[in-house]
Enzyme design. Structure first.
Site, PDB file in Angstrom:
ATOM      1  N   SER A 116       0.838  -1.202  -0.024  1.00 31.11           N
ATOM      2  CA  SER A 116       0.057   0.074  -0.033  1.00 31.11           C
ATOM      3  C   SER A 116       0.817   1.234  -0.071  1.00 31.11           C
ATOM      4  CB  SER A 116      -1.144   0.025   1.165  1.00 31.11           C
ATOM      5  OG  SER A 116      -1.763   1.156   1.240  1.00 31.11           O
ATOM      6  N   LYS A 170      -4.363  -6.792   3.398  1.00 28.21           N
ATOM      7  CA  LYS A 170      -4.537  -5.815   2.450  1.00 28.21           C
ATOM      8  C   LYS A 170      -5.834  -5.105   1.947  1.00 28.21           C
ATOM      9  CE  LYS A 170      -2.749  -2.549  -0.664  1.00 28.21           C
ATOM     10  NZ  LYS A 170      -3.936  -2.410  -1.433  1.00 28.21           N
ATOM     11  N   HIS A 173      -7.578  -3.631   4.770  1.00 36.63           N
ATOM     12  CA  HIS A 173      -6.963  -2.039   4.758  1.00 36.63           C
ATOM     13  C   HIS A 173      -7.846  -1.368   3.631  1.00 36.63           C
ATOM     14  CE1 HIS A 173      -4.622   0.659   2.395  1.00 36.63           C
ATOM     15  NE2 HIS A 173      -3.592   0.939   3.407  1.00 36.63           N
ATOM     16  N   HIS A 440     -37.444 -22.769  13.573  1.00 36.28           N
ATOM     17  CA  HIS A 440     -35.975 -22.790  13.674  1.00 36.28           C
ATOM     18  C   HIS A 440     -35.345 -22.840  15.038  1.00 36.28           C
ATOM     19  CE1 HIS A 440     -35.680 -22.019   9.239  1.00 36.28           C
ATOM     20  NE2 HIS A 440     -36.777 -20.918   9.385  1.00 36.28           N
TER      21      HIS A 440
END
Length: 464
Positions: A116, A170, A173, A440
């Site tokens: 970066s 990354k 990020h 459920h």
């Protein structure tokens, strides 16, 4: 970025072999920058591989996806066990996992590495996030740490974790970057609409903010951009730029993975959706015709208080984005077995990268105090600063809603803050609904187990 990364290595004394599919680009690099270090240019990929000492260390900087696969397919037959291939592009981490598995069978190390900082960072010192094997990092670490940005003498590079960990970090990020940029844009719009201020005036406000706790690369460049005048029209530059933001996919990947992991990265998601909405021009035009702006004025009575409220709301919302991003990294590390050190991630983001900011020092300190911190926002420092900002945050979101100004990242960040701090929330009703229509089951607060109520019968409860 590839050529600048090569120049960075050469500048640091590393003999650097270079190859590009277009040999003219290789020649241009040598012509313009050949005096910066020792370069070995190659006209073919075979010559390139043969010029490297073993174990060969090859960094690929090409477009993510099929182009990366194509380069790897071309390289693999020319390599030997123990060689190292580094993908320094913005790859999707599942692709990195797949590629590593293929090359591992050949005895070749594959290292997915996040880089970066853009072109300038690649040349002068980026933030570097390598994954892969620790054996590969033994060879790569000294080089990457040497060419990375430095903050207080510490390199903005560290071993992240096995497999796709480097590219995953990354990716997150970049997701945080999406949120950060959207929040800044919303702050700009609120200042513009609320104060009736010019771009240059707002630029000065951002420059002032950059001298305080909001000090960051993105705030710095925002101040510069807002002060810039278009040479062709004489208008503020920001006013002649099309209002449809592009994206390359990392934000979407982050949001999709957040859903897969079950981590509520709401601020990052809203920022990603805001970019998508900005590009929906036909739909926006149709909505503008159907629901025209009434033109009602908004007169802020206390200019300085309003500016301070926006600043505090921006700071608190940024903390939410980073808190959500670090929670996503933590959960991925747990589920994928990566053992990522969160404090180290904050440390290597302090310099070189796009989201570098002063308060990453505070994040580093938070994880030093408690490496198992379950929620970054709950760290004593951030709890105090965010808590202090809440009244201003609420005022700003309220003003945006009252005056019809879209501030999705501000609003969703505040909603997340309110949701995460509730000791009991309305999800109990949702669980009851799910059991009612779909059997459920649900859990109770007074005894363990899963239960189902016979809603269509005598409504007796059964332990499942």
């Amino acid at each position: 970025m590839g050529s600048n990364l090569a120049r960075n290595m050469a500048r640091h004394g590393y003999v650097t072999a270079i190859y590009n599919r277009s040999h003219a680009k290789t020649v241009a690099l040598i012509d313009h920058h050949g005096d910066e270090g020792t370069f070995i240019p190659a006209e073919s990929i075979g010559d390139f591989v043969r010029s490297l000492a073993r174990p060969r260390k090859i960094v690929i900087m090409v477009k993510a996806g099929a182009p990366t696969d194509a380069v790897i397919d071309e390289l693999a037959p020319l390599l030997e066990p123990g060689d190292i291939v580094v993908d320094a592009g913005n790859a999707h981490f599942p692709d990195t996992v797949r590629r590593e598995a293929v090359l591992e069978k050949l005895g070749i190390h594959f290292v997915g590495t996040g880089v970066s900082g853009g072109e300038e960072g690649a040349l002068n010192g980026p933030s570097i996030m390598p994954g892969g094997t620790r054996d590969a990092y033994v060879w790569l670490g000294p080089i990457f740490e040497d060419i990375s940005a430095k903050v207080d003498g510490a390199p903005c590079c560290t071993y992240v974790g096995a497999g796709g960990a480097g590219h995953f970090v990354k990716m997150v990020h970049n997701g945080i970057e999406y949120a950060d940029m959207q929040l800044i844009a919303e702050a700009y719009e609120l200042l513009r609409r609320g104060l009736g201020a010019s771009a240059a005036e707002i630029g000065k406000i951002f420059a002032r903010w950059n001298a305080g706790e909001l000090d960051s690369f993105l705030i710095e460049i925002t101040a510069d951009l807002l002060s810039h005048t278009d040479r062709h029209t004489g208008k503020p530059f920001v006013d002649i730029v099309a209002d449809a933001a592009e994206q390359k996919g990392t934000g979407r990947w982050t949001v999709q993975n957040g859903l897969d992991l079950g981590v509520p990265i709401t601020g990052i998601a809203e920022a990603t959706f805001a970019r998508a909405l900005s590009g929906r021009k036909p739909q926006r035009e149709a909505a503008a015709r159907a629901f025209p702006d009434t033109g009602e004025g908004w007169a802020v009575t206390d200019r300085e208080q309003f500016i301070e409220d926006v600043r505090q709301a921006l700071y608190a919302s940024k903390v939410v984005a980073y808190s959500q991003g670090f929670e996503q990294i933590s959960e991925a590390s747990l589920q994928y077995g990566w053992d990522i050190d969160l404090g180290s991630m904050a440390r290597i983001w302090r310099g070189g990268c796009i989201i570098r900011a002063r308060f990453l020092n505070r994040i580093t300190e938070a994880y030093e105090r408690d490496p198992n911190l379950p929620l970054l926002m709950a760290d004593p420092h951030f709890a105090e600063t965010v808590g202090r900002s809440v009244p201003a945050w609420r005022r700003i979101v309220g003003e945006a809603v009252a005056h019809g100004i879209a501030a999705p990242a501000f609003a969703s960040s505040l909603a997340y803050f309110d949701g995460i701090r509730q000791q009991r929330n309305p999800a109990a009703l949702i669980q009851a609904q799910r059991d009612y229509f779909g059997a459920h089951t649900y859990e109770r607060i007074d005894r363990p187990g899963y239960f189902h109520t016979d809603w269509s019968g005598d409504r007796t409860e059964h332990l499942q």
